[in-house]
Scaffold this active site. Structure first.
Site, PDB file in Angstrom:
ATOM      1  N   LYS A 185       0.823  -1.211   0.000  1.00  0.00           N
ATOM      2  CA  LYS A 185       0.000   0.000   0.000  1.00  0.00           C
ATOM      3  C   LYS A 185       0.863   1.270   0.000  1.00  0.00           C
ATOM      4  O   LYS A 185       2.054   1.228   0.292  1.00  0.00           O
ATOM      5  CB  LYS A 185      -0.982  -0.032   1.175  1.00  0.00           C
ATOM      6  CG  LYS A 185      -2.131  -1.013   0.860  1.00  0.00           C
ATOM      7  CD  LYS A 185      -3.265  -0.934   1.825  1.00  0.00           C
ATOM      8  CE  LYS A 185      -4.406  -1.821   1.323  1.00  0.00           C
ATOM      9  NZ  LYS A 185      -5.507  -1.914   2.302  1.00  0.00           N
ATOM     10  N   ARG A 203      -3.444  -9.958   5.103  1.00  0.00           N
ATOM     11  CA  ARG A 203      -3.924 -10.087   3.712  1.00  0.00           C
ATOM     12  C   ARG A 203      -2.815  -9.571   2.812  1.00  0.00           C
ATOM     13  O   ARG A 203      -2.466  -8.385   2.883  1.00  0.00           O
ATOM     14  CB  ARG A 203      -5.198  -9.262   3.534  1.00  0.00           C
ATOM     15  CG  ARG A 203      -5.758  -9.298   2.126  1.00  0.00           C
ATOM     16  CD  ARG A 203      -7.008  -8.428   2.000  1.00  0.00           C
ATOM     17  NE  ARG A 203      -7.509  -8.434   0.648  1.00  0.00           N
ATOM     18  CZ  ARG A 203      -7.043  -7.660  -0.336  1.00  0.00           C
ATOM     19  NH1 ARG A 203      -6.039  -6.824  -0.085  1.00  0.00           N
ATOM     20  NH2 ARG A 203      -7.561  -7.729  -1.551  1.00  0.00           N
TER      21      ARG A 203
HETATM   22  N1  LIG Z   1     -10.273  -6.606   4.487  1.00  0.00           N
HETATM   23  C1  LIG Z   1      -9.613  -5.858   3.559  1.00  0.00           C
HETATM   24  N2  LIG Z   1      -9.835  -6.074   2.243  1.00  0.00           N
HETATM   25  C2  LIG Z   1      -9.175  -5.317   1.309  1.00  0.00           C
HETATM   26  N3  LIG Z   1      -9.423  -5.515  -0.005  1.00  0.00           N
HETATM   27  C3  LIG Z   1      -8.773  -4.751  -0.942  1.00  0.00           C
HETATM   28  C4  LIG Z   1      -7.849  -3.797  -0.540  1.00  0.00           C
HETATM   29  C5  LIG Z   1      -7.154  -2.965  -1.570  1.00  0.00           C
HETATM   30  O1  LIG Z   1      -5.909  -3.485  -1.821  1.00  0.00           O
HETATM   31  P1  LIG Z   1      -5.582  -4.402  -3.105  1.00  0.00           P
HETATM   32  O2  LIG Z   1      -6.241  -3.726  -4.276  1.00  0.00           O
HETATM   33  O3  LIG Z   1      -4.124  -4.402  -3.157  1.00  0.00           O
HETATM   34  O4  LIG Z   1      -6.130  -5.720  -2.888  1.00  0.00           O
HETATM   35  N4  LIG Z   1      -7.572  -3.587   0.770  1.00  0.00           N
HETATM   36  C6  LIG Z   1      -8.254  -4.328   1.718  1.00  0.00           C
HETATM   37  C7  LIG Z   1      -8.042  -4.126   3.132  1.00  0.00           C
HETATM   38  O5  LIG Z   1      -7.265  -3.259   3.563  1.00  0.00           O
HETATM   39  N5  LIG Z   1      -8.740  -4.919   4.000  1.00  0.00           N
END
Ligand SMILES: Nc1nc2ncc(COP(=O)(O)O)nc2c(=O)[nH]1
Length: 288
Positions: free
Chosen positions: A224, A264
């Site tokens: 991020k 995650r």
């Molecule tokens: N629970 C949860 N789900 C998420 N899904 C997508 C993204 C966006 O990041 P990505 O596009 O790299 O997946 N961030 C989160 C998060 O911080 N927490």
């Protein structure tokens, strides 16, 4: 300190779990459309499990700042075949969606967790779906859709306000029939948090306070902007997102040490290693 929580349908490894990310989207900021084809997405999910993922998070709608929404039909078209095939292989699958109808289809296809970045705010039907299905539910701190969420990144005390807003959302979901035992909480790193105001670092610095809410905590800082900004060069250029996996693994180690239920992540191998290091460190290698 291992999380003491076990959630319905999810493994309990006695350590922080690793949730591998499969974004079935053409435009996610961190893996830019690599897995948009369902067959490639399925292959990638299987690869993440081979690398050590305890569960796989399948998403069909990018939530990066500024992203435009996709239709429910398109989101469903993207995620359903991937969820179904991975679940059929015995993999614990979560669906990353704000829509109850997409969550319902994913659960029918075998998903054991609904990962809702909106904490139930984007779709009033989500609480009923989660309550009726009984599946585990990630309730993330959220203040609005990607197109304008950063305008809401205004806090007096970001940690206290995020805690209070998560508590409010958890109470609302429980009032709607969701069992507290289904709920995982997530501070929502990068969502209505400003890297230049260190909101994300304040939340990580006080991660242990999130245990006050009595539910497992998911940390999702992988690749991020607050990491790419931290690692910026002398010219002030942010580090490219895909070159932030070592920093992500460091966040994983510290999060696991502070009792995170799961992390995650995009690069599973480095983070599965980090979780194992944290577990060995905390128990003095007793599990070896
Ligand atoms: N629970 C949860 N789900 C998420 N899904 C997508 C993204 C966006 O990041 P990505 O596009 O790299 O997946 N961030 C989160 C998060 O911080 N927490």
């Amino acid at each position: 300190m291992a999380s003491k929580h076990t959630l319905p349908g999810l493994p309990d490894r006695g350590r922080c779990l690793v949730m591998g990310v499969v974004n079935v989207t053409p435009d996610s900021f961190s893996d830019g459309g690599s897995w948009f084809d369902p067959e490639r997405a399925i292959e990638h999910g299987l690869h993440l499990v081979e690398e050590g993922a305890d569960l796989v998070d399948v998403g069909g709608e990018s939530t990066r700042p500024g992203a435009q929404r996709v239709s429910a039909a398109e989101e469903l078209r993207r995620v359903e075949p991937v969820v179904r095939e991975l679940a059929a292989r015995g993999i614990a699958v979560s669906v990353d969606t704000m829509r109850a109808e997409v969550a319902a289809s994913a659960v029918e296809a075998g998903a054991v967790l609904v990962n809702d970045v909106s904490g139930g705010l984007a779709d009033p039907e989500m609480a009923r779906l989660v309550a009726s299905s009984g599946v585990a539910y990630v309730l993330m701190h959220w203040r609005g859709h990607s197109h304008d969420m950063q305008s809401r990144a205004v806090y007096t005390d970001v940690v206290q306000e995020v805690l209070d807003e998560l508590r409010d959302r958890m109470e609302a979901m429980i009032s709607a029939g969701v069992d507290p035992g289904q709920i995982v909480l997530d501070p929502g790193l990068g969502f209505s948090k400003r890297p230049e105001q260190a909101h994300n670092w304040a939340l990580l610095q006080h991660l242990d306070r999130f245990h006050e809410l009595g539910r497992p905590v998911l940390v999702a800082g992988s690749r991020k902007r607050f990491l790419s900004r931290l690692l910026g060069d002398a010219k002030g250029e942010d580090r490219p997102f895909v070159e932030c996996d070592a920093a992500t693994a460091a966040v994983t180690t510290l999060s696991a040490d502070r009792g995170a239920w799961a992390v995650r992540v995009h690069d599973v191998r480095s983070n599965a290693d980090a979780v194992r290091v944290a577990a060995a460190w905390v128990d003095g290698g007793a599990a070896l």
